[in-house]
Motif scaffolding. Structure first.
Motif, mmCIF file in Angstrom:
data_model
loop_
_atom_site.group_PDB
_atom_site.id
_atom_site.type_symbol
_atom_site.label_atom_id
_atom_site.label_comp_id
_atom_site.label_asym_id
_atom_site.label_seq_id
_atom_site.Cartn_x
_atom_site.Cartn_y
_atom_site.Cartn_z
ATOM 1 N N SER A 182 -1.731 20.493 -9.050
ATOM 2 C CA SER A 182 -1.938 20.332 -10.492
ATOM 3 C C SER A 182 -2.557 18.961 -10.751
ATOM 4 O O SER A 182 -2.779 18.178 -9.826
ATOM 5 N N GLU A 183 -2.848 18.680 -12.006
ATOM 6 C CA GLU A 183 -3.451 17.407 -12.397
ATOM 7 C C GLU A 183 -2.716 16.842 -13.602
ATOM 8 O O GLU A 183 -2.202 17.590 -14.435
ATOM 9 N N ILE A 184 -2.676 15.511 -13.702
ATOM 10 C CA ILE A 184 -2.065 14.867 -14.868
ATOM 11 C C ILE A 184 -3.150 14.546 -15.888
ATOM 12 O O ILE A 184 -4.259 14.145 -15.527
ATOM 13 N N LYS A 185 -2.850 14.784 -17.156
ATOM 14 C CA LYS A 185 -3.798 14.526 -18.242
ATOM 15 C C LYS A 185 -3.218 13.449 -19.155
ATOM 16 O O LYS A 185 -2.001 13.255 -19.223
ATOM 17 N N ILE A 186 -4.115 12.754 -19.874
ATOM 18 C CA ILE A 186 -3.675 11.667 -20.742
ATOM 19 C C ILE A 186 -4.400 11.714 -22.075
ATOM 20 O O ILE A 186 -5.608 11.992 -22.122
ATOM 21 N N ASN A 187 -3.658 11.495 -23.154
ATOM 22 C CA ASN A 187 -4.226 11.262 -24.485
ATOM 23 C C ASN A 187 -3.637 9.943 -24.979
ATOM 24 O O ASN A 187 -2.415 9.782 -25.017
ATOM 25 N N SER A 188 -4.486 8.996 -25.294
ATOM 26 C CA SER A 188 -3.965 7.694 -25.715
ATOM 27 C C SER A 188 -4.946 7.005 -26.647
ATOM 28 O O SER A 188 -6.166 7.181 -26.543
#
Length: 731
Positions: free
Chosen positions: A566-572
């Motif tokens: 899987s992959e980690i996603k970011i919203n910031s």
């Protein structure tokens, strides 16, 4: 099922898109649009790489390699053929693997240093084709091997491969295969002086080749190949007549040979070579032939002189031709060497830059880790000194709390460095154990209470009500991921909120697709740094360098999530907070029952007075373990090595042994082997600082029952002890 159908549909669309690009790149290649073909192939390559589509990647690298191959850039062609070969094997594309081995064989046999490898490539190609019974693909490497050995005048070896090729090729076989086979057989029989057989096969080769050159459906590349085969057949026929001293017929077929060489080169757009050969060789040959015919008509007595002139003329022509070809080849070789030198210089520059980057990273690593080690060590040493000076009672708890924090920080740093090293060397594997997701998350939040309290943050936990089963998966790796993400959120947020949620995206009969989300309203991350924060030692710092740390946490998070596919996603947004999320699949598991006695009475920690033997050579460790056990009402004895432990166990009865591994005189593993010869039922637990993954199998193999890693959580320590004692009591 809806989720699966959607994923399959999307995969199908992507696959169709890649295939359309592959077909377009092939078409452009056939139309000599090599640059455009490479551009289209590159687009397809990026898409296939993103989707881990090994089968399509193999086809794409094959197209790229052919572009370089056609343009005689053997280095790049070999590199891309090799990459395609690896991917064809991983995707089990057998036909493509056979073709790639054949292509590599052709390129490698062109060069002295790689000839042996090329021969091996051809043999591997034939072997694989034989396994899948693909007769067409079996013939190609056989013919190539026959051709290779004939060019090296090893005719016996050549026939070893031409003989099985004769059995495979028949009237319905491709015309080009029949042309190559008969042409090579003609050369072989000429070499062993069977002139009648040689002429028969040569004539067959010429007939097949002529059919190929007159077939308008053939592409320029195929037409060029037929002209080359025709030229080769005429050359063999010229040599046949020359060996029988019929120099006029030798000249006639040699002339046809040159004409077909030129036609083949013309299709490949080698106009300069065509002009050079035409102006010199053919004109000279015609002049010699005319002179010979005139001399023959004037007098039969001059025949011998005429023949000598023809022979001398042919020798001069051959010498001149050899000189021209040698000069041309030398020029090509110089260009290739220059190209190789340019590429090597680029590689050296790249290697130099890489070495400088490695040196910089090494210095950065040493500087960062040295700082992070010195800071808590200073606290440990300083606070220990203060405690030794007997400060006021009210200060003792404060100092001890700070001392514990520094120790925990040191342990976390060491674990992070070891964890990252193990991941990067592929030593970490995922395990399957049952766990409660809510208990796991609440436990993590409780363990970070001090950090939460210091920044005055509120933590909110939301677990989807659909998740009503115990999960089966690697709870340790999930804990490491969440500890890092929640710890960062608490670290970079002050007087704010942290939201932790687990949402069920899709529920199947035996598993869940879960989305984990950690959100805060802290300082946020600048857009330009959102990709680099997952690199080793990367940190988000403010201008005052307020937030310290090694910068390993998110690097470990990323790699652990990738282990789960899987992959980690970011919203910031800077100043408004950050949101990290990732999706994992966990199986459903049956909730384990609590361990209890057969009578139904649950063993109670702290009320049962068990007699425990502590085997450890370190005095400080002895004191720590002994005092932890005594606080719970246990009776403890101490042995400083394996030999002493064996003697004590023979004289006194113990309920459990806590065995260190690395000790002088006799280590814990050897001691356990001996103990099991006279006591098979008493629980022996390894109490060690060695990594669990490194020692667990060894411990179990010698008869130990469990492993506890130092330093340990006290609650888990007693749970492990009780679990193992309970098994004996229940037996």
């Amino acid at each position: 099922m809806g989720f699966t159908h959607l994923v399959q549909s999307q995969t199908s669309i992507i696959s169709d898109s890649i295939q359309s690009y592959i077909e377009k790149a092939k078409q452009l290649q056939e139309e000599y649009e090599y640059t455009k073909s490479l551009e289209i192939a590159t687009v397809a390559l990026q898409t296939a790489l993103y989707n881990n589509d090994d089968k399509s990647l193999a086809k794409i690298y094959n197209i790229i390699a052919k572009n370089y191959d056609i343009n005689e850039d053997d280095t790049k062609a070999r590199y891309n053929y090799s990459r395609a070969l690896i991917l064809s094997r991983s995707s089990k594309s057998r036909e493509l693997e056979i073709d790639l081995l054949n292509s590599l064989g052709r390129i490698n046999t062109k060069h002295n240093l790689t000839r042996a490898r090329g021969v091996e490539n051809y043999k591997q190609s034939y072997s694989l084709a034989f396994k899948i019974n693909d007769t067409i693909r079996m013939t190609t490497p056989l013919l190539n091997l026959g051709d290779y050995y004939i060019t090296r005048n090893d005719f016996d070896s050549a026939y070893e491969y031409l003989a099985p090729a004769r059995k495979l090729i028949h009237d319905q076989s491709p015309n080009l295969a029949k042309t190559k086979l008969t042409g090579l057989l003609g050369k072989y029989y000429l070499s062993i002086r069977k002139y009648e057989d040689a002429e028969g096969f040569i004539n067959e080769a010429i007939n097949y080749a002529v059919q190929g050159t007159t077939n308008k459906k053939n592409s320029d590349e195929v037409l060029s190949t037929y002209h080359e085969e025709l030229a080769s057949a005429y050359q063999t026929k010229s040599e046949l007549y020359k060996s029988q001293e019929d120099y006029l017929q030798a000249y006639i077929f040699q002339k046809k040979q040159f004409q077909n060489i030129l036609k083949g080169k013309e299709y490949k757009k080698f106009k300069e070579l065509r002009q050079a050969i035409t102006e010199y060789e053919v004109d000279q040959l015609e002049e010699r032939a005319t002179k010979a015919e005139n001399e023959k008509k004037e007098s039969e007595s001059e025949v011998i002189k005429w023949r000598i002139s023809i022979i001398l003329g042919i020798i001069l022509i051959l010498i001149s031709l050899a000189f021209l070809i040698s000069s041309y080849k030398n020029n090509i070789q110089k260009k290739r060497l220059n190209h190789v030198l340019i590429e090597k210089n680029k590689e050296l520059v790249s290697a130099k830059e890489t070495a400088e980057q490695v040196s910089t990273l090494k210095s950065q690593f040493i500087s960062t880790v040295s700082h992070e080690l010195r800071t808590p060590l200073y606290g440990v040493i300083g606070l220990t000194s203060l405690l030794m000076e007997n400060p006021a009672e009210k200060k003792k708890n404060e100092y001890l709390e700070s001392l514990k924090f520094s120790g925990d920080y040191l342990l976390a740093l060491i674990n992070d460095v070891l964890q990252l090293s193990k991941i990067e060397t592929n030593e970490v594997t995922l395990e399957k154990v049952s766990f409660e997701i809510r208990s796991l998350i609440e436990g993590i939040v409780n363990s970070l209470h001090t950090k939460q309290k210091s920044n005055n943050n509120a933590v909110h936990i939301d677990i989807d009500s659909k998740i009503n089963s115990t999960l089966l998966g690697d709870s340790v790796r999930l804990s490491q991921i969440l500890i890092n993400l929640i710890g960062n959120a608490l670290k970079f947020t002050k007087d704010g909120n942290i939201w932790i949620s687990v949402k069920c995206l899709q529920q199947y009969d035996d598993r869940y697709l879960l989305r984990f989300l950690v959100k805060d309203d802290g300082i946020g991350i600048p857009k330009g740094k959102q990709k680099s924060i997952f690199d080793n030692f990367a940190q988000v710092k403010n201008e005052n360098q307020e937030y310290e740390g090694t910068g390993l946490g998110l690097a470990i998070v990323k790699k652990l999530i990738q282990l789960h596919k899987s992959e980690i996603k970011i919203n910031s947004q800077e100043g408004k907070g950050s949101e990290f999320y990732f999706d994992l699949i966990y199986e459903k598991a049956i909730k384990e029952q609590e361990i209890s006695l057969q009578t139904g009475e649950t063993l109670s920690i702290g009320t049962t007075n068990f007699n425990v033997l502590i085997v450890d050579d370190n005095k400080i460790n002895q004191i720590v373990t002994q005092n932890i056990l005594k606080k719970k009402g246990y009776t403890c004895n101490i042995a400083s090595n394996g030999m002493a432990a064996i003697e004590m166990l023979k004289e006194e009865k113990f309920d459990l042994v806590l065995m260190d591994i690395n000790m002088p005189e006799m280590n814990g593993l050897e001691a356990t082997k001996v103990i099991r010869t006279f006591n098979t039922h008493m629980p022996i637990i390894a109490l060690t600082a060695v990594e669990e993954g490194e020692i667990r199998n060894q411990a179990m193999s010698v008869g130990m029952n469990d492993v506890i890693i130092k330093p340990y959580d006290t609650q888990q320590f007693f749970q492990t002890i009780m679990r193992n004692i309970s098994k004996v009591k229940m037996a």
